[in-house]
Design an enzyme around this catalytic site. Structure first.
Site, short mmCIF file in Angstrom:
data_model
loop_
_atom_site.label_atom_id
_atom_site.label_comp_id
_atom_site.label_asym_id
_atom_site.label_seq_id
_atom_site.Cartn_x
_atom_site.Cartn_y
_atom_site.Cartn_z
N LYS A 50 0.81 -1.19 0.00
CA LYS A 50 0.00 0.00 0.00
C LYS A 50 0.87 1.26 0.00
CE LYS A 50 -1.13 1.56 3.87
NZ LYS A 50 -1.64 1.96 5.18
N THR A 51 1.84 1.28 0.89
CA THR A 51 2.66 2.48 1.00
C THR A 51 3.45 2.71 -0.29
OG1 THR A 51 2.85 2.00 3.33
CG2 THR A 51 4.29 3.69 2.46
N ASP A 237 -4.37 8.40 3.31
CA ASP A 237 -3.94 7.08 3.75
C ASP A 237 -4.86 6.60 4.87
OD1 ASP A 237 -2.39 4.85 3.96
OD2 ASP A 237 -0.80 5.80 5.13
N GLU A 238 -4.99 5.30 5.04
CA GLU A 238 -5.81 4.74 6.12
C GLU A 238 -7.22 5.33 6.15
OE1 GLU A 238 -4.62 2.26 7.65
OE2 GLU A 238 -2.54 2.54 8.26
N GLN A 268 -9.30 -3.61 8.21
CA GLN A 268 -8.38 -3.19 9.26
C GLN A 268 -8.87 -1.95 9.99
OE1 GLN A 268 -4.03 -3.66 8.57
NE2 GLN A 268 -4.65 -4.07 6.47
N ARG A 620 0.05 -9.62 10.83
CA ARG A 620 1.35 -9.00 11.13
C ARG A 620 2.48 -10.01 10.91
NH1 ARG A 620 0.13 -4.84 9.66
NH2 ARG A 620 -1.78 -5.95 9.17
#
Length: 785
Positions: A50-51, A237-238, A268, A620
DNA sequence: GTCTGCGAGGTTTTT
DNA sequence: CCTCGCAGAC
């Protein structure tokens, strides 16, 4: 100016070679980068790059000449994320383009905008940003002034209400009457008064930053238009974590060109309890008709087993946009599931596992300590691990916990600085007028407050007047006169252009603040002194006190890493966005995880958020994921038995290896937990308990001891922080003798009662008798300061 | 105004 | 069990 410039940039970019960074992307990532115009929703599953997509998109905007750096608005939730994005964009575009002025958190960006238009909401542009503590004290005053019993109606509660209203974009007049009535029938009035007080203090709270700016956009079309034109491209973002007011803010800004790209993962979304609306991301296509939806589903982080297990859990949630993660990675190991007799046993077992993993004795390549994380639902669970790891000498660090600038000593020091730079700051003055104790208690403060109100003077001036008039008792007057004189002296020094770092030291010293902590016997006093030192050191990076204060309010973090690899312990919330080769997920018991309170208060919605938390936890892990639960857990001193989490039943069996001896759970992993809980467990687990003790009989043979030795050699001398606090060589261990006074980071001061090898039995003054590894204590006279 | 003893209550947390 | 906040005693 910006327009003519961008044409030029555009030409420059055209001339440049075709962007090589695009080749590093997979097709959907590339699509997310190249779909520059119109609304775009990038659904980015965990570990799907994503980043990378986001930062490459920014680079692409710049590179194609679509926008100048100043024309891109890029919003994140945390400073950390903002920093990371800035850095990675920088790497992609090289030094050619200077940093982007509009890349930052919602709050930081709003501060910038609000400073430019403060007068539109009745503020001056040098307004201060109050933190939660100031906020609550202010609210408490208002509640008391309204003759409302602040025990029945605590300030904290109203602060919570106000916060939630602000998150929803509600000004006092918009609060639904029924909700306002929930606080002593006066919620809306108190909220209005609070806003009024903030204005008088020329201050805002965190919620105001968004609320004020959104208000300005709504009521001043000319201002809004200016920003709509400036920000040609908007990235968020997010997005699943946005709340209502943030959504409104974005929608207003994006209204014109609709060049809005949001990135997020509905699976998430774990911050519903603080106002985040999953609905924002679920609704995106409706809000922005014609939006392109791009799914990033190729996962570069985890093994297929881990992904399948995570998917098995999350697929039980309703209302999802839906994604299926896939990977080209090798199958890897199944997740492991183990039940324990109690929480202590669980901590002990995990400690052993970690040591084995580090050494590679589990038949796998060794995993370094910093590749291992323990993710818990609630912070009280951390203690069992800390205690255990301290005993066996396993290096760990706790992520999260109180922020640096929220610590009392930092806030006190800051309050001194605030009064020196801004004498109007009554809240700051009030905070430290009697810290250290100067015999200026509640009554004296009330007097000063009243004087300030009557005369309209700032508190410091009101205090001066009170002294001049001979108010207060003789003792208090004398004391207050000293305080006023101190501040006069410091202000004079500030005006005279004194070096701000030196001045800060002088203030802390002359006020008696440092001395206060030096005389304090409590275990955390040395740590606080250390923090003050660090605060002064941090000042060096700033031009002046004022600049520093702003930075602290918004950005300051508590990062003091010493470089030695350590196992991380943190909450599941804190783990979002991180990844580790090996992850332990303890405490999967119904009521703890999923949290009973979550389910009680929010029903199915609450349960689904808990489930997303489970999803975040599992995803994670890169290689190894171990889930565990305990049949009994000491909670608040009381033993409670528990049944395995319902999420355990949701783990697909074919991806999980059950380590607990069969027969423990009845059917599946725990599907039919036998009636009466896990009564079969004591016998089974007690066995491994004994084995464990036998294995540990000699500490010198233990893996932990060996690791410690190796670690000391590697890191002992080169790490100044460690070197000062830890005993770093074997001879040094023997310098301790029974009866020595020592200091321990966690337990405080104590006297050594017994020594066995590297283990000391210490009678701590506050924490009682504990056995600790020698390298975790220092001789009391070597404690900082 | 400050110190001590007792009772209540005790997810998740960024800015 | 442990911490925080409050009511009462110095």
């Amino acid at each position: 100016m910006e327009n003519s410039g961008s044409a030029k940039l555009s030409k420059m970019a055209m001339a440049a070679r075709p962007a090589p960074y695009l080749d590093a992307l997979n097709p959907p990532q590339r699509e997310a980068v190249e779909a520059l115009d119109g609304p775009v929703l990038v659904l980015a599953g965990a570990g799907t790059g994503k980043t990378r997509a986001l930062t490459t998109r920014v680079a692409h905007l710049l590179n194609t000449g679509r926008a100048w750096p100043s024309q891109i608005l890029a919003v994140t939730f945390t400073n950390k994320a903002a920093r990371e994005m800035r850095q990675r964009v920088g790497e992609l575009v090289g030094g050619a383009v200077e940093g982007m002025p509009w890349l930052g958190t919602f709050h930081a960006l709003c501060v910038k905008i609000l400073r430019a238009h403060a007068e539109l909401v009745g503020l001056q542009s040098n307004f201060t940003i109050l933190d939660t503590d100031d906020q609550i004290r202010l609210i408490r005053q208002l509640i008391q002034a309204a003759n409302i019993d602040d025990k029945r109606w605590p300030a904290r509660m109203l602060a919570g209400f106000i916060d939630r209203w602000k998150n929803r974009g509600l000004t006092p007049d918009k609060v639904p009457a029924a909700e306002a009535a929930q606080f002593a029938n006066a919620g809306a009035e108190l909220y209005a008064q609070y806003q009024q007080r903030l204005k008088t203090l020329n201050a805002v709270d965190f919620g105001d930053l968004l609320l004020h700016v959104t208000g300005i956009f709504q009521h001043h079309p000319d201002v809004l238009e200016k920003y709509q034109t400036r920000f040609r491209y908007i990235l968020v973002d997010e997005y699943q974590d946005t709340n209502t007011v943030q959504y409104l803010w974005l929608r207003l800004l994006a209204q014109g060109h609709r060049n809005l790209c949001v990135v997020g993962d509905d699976d998430q979304s774990i911050y519903g309890w603080r106002g985040a609306e999953v609905g924002n991301i679920l609704r995106f296509e409706k809000d922005f008709p014609g939006a392109r939806v791009i799914r990033l589903e190729q996962n570069y982080r985890s093994t297929p087993h881990i992904l399948a297990a995570a998917d098995g859990v999350i697929s039980r949630n309703g209302a999802r946009l839906g994604k299926t993660l896939w990977t080209e990675a090798d199958a890897g190991e199944k997740l492991r599931l183990i039940g324990h007799w109690d929480g202590e046993e669980e901590a002990r077992w995990i400690g052993e596992e970690i040591e084995a993993m580090q050494q590679g004795t589990r038949g796998n390549p060794p995993v370094p300590a910093d590749g291992i994380a323990i993710l818990v639902r609630a912070s009280f669970q951390m203690r069992a691990f800390e205690d255990r790891f301290l005993t066996i000498g396993l290096p760990y660090r706790v992520i999260g916990g109180p922020r640096f600038y929220e610590r009392a000593e930092i806030r006190d020091a800051m309050a001194y600085f605030r009064v020196v730079t801004t004498p109007e700051d009554g809240l700051a003055f009030e905070r430290i007028v009697n810290t250290p104790k100067r015999g200026l208690g509640e009554k004296a403060v009330q007097e000063i407050n009243r004087k300030a109100r009557d005369t309209g003077l700032p508190m410091l001036e009101a205090a001066r007047a009170l002294v001049a008039e001979g108010g207060l008792t003789a003792r208090a007057r004398k004391s207050l006169a000293t305080v006023v004189a101190d501040f006069d002296r410091w202000r004079a020094a500030l005006k005279a252009g004194a070096d701000h770092v030196r001045l800060a030291e002088q203030i802390l010293d002359e006020s008696g603040y440092t001395a206060m902590w030096k005389n304090d016997r409590s275990p955390d006093a040395p740590g606080r002194l250390e923090n003050l030192k660090e605060l002064v050191k941090a000042l060096e990076g700033f031009e002046n006190l004022q600049g520093f204060l702003e930075h602290v309010a918004l950005v300051m973090e508590n990062e003091q890493e010493d470089g030695a690899p350590k196992v991380s312990i943190m909450t599941l919330h804190a783990a979002k966005g991180l990844e580790f080769p090996a992850v332990f997920l303890p405490g999967w018991e119904d009521g703890l995880f999923p949290s009973q309170r979550s389910m009680d208060e929010n029903g199915v919605k609450g349960l689904e958020e808990e489930r997303r938390l489970a999803y975040v936890g599992i995803t994670r892990a890169q290689e190894y994921c171990t889930i565990s639960f305990a049949a009994n857990r000491a909670m608040y001193g009381r033993w409670q038995s528990a049944i395995p989490s319902r999420f355990i039943d949701e783990l697909p069996k074919e991806h999980v290896e059950v380590l607990t001896p069969p027969g423990l759970y009845g059917g599946g992993h725990g599907a039919a937990a036998p009636a009466g809980g896990m009564t079969t467990m004591p016998g089974i687990m007690r066995g491994s308990d004994l084995e464990e003790r036998a294995a540990r009989a000699s500490v010198y043979n233990s893996p932990g001891w060996a690791r410690m030795q190796a670690r000391r050699q590697q890191y002992g001398v080169s790490q100044p922080r460690e070197a000062r606090n830890l005993v770093i060589d074997a001879e040094a261990v023997s310098r301790f003798a029974t009866g020595d006074r020592v200091f321990h980071q966690k337990f405080g001061y104590g006297a050594i009662a017994a020594i066995e090898g590297d283990k000391l039995t210490v009678e701590f003054e506050k924490a009682g008798t504990k056995r600790v590894v020698a390298s975790y204590v220092t001789a009391a006279d070597e404690v900082p300061f």
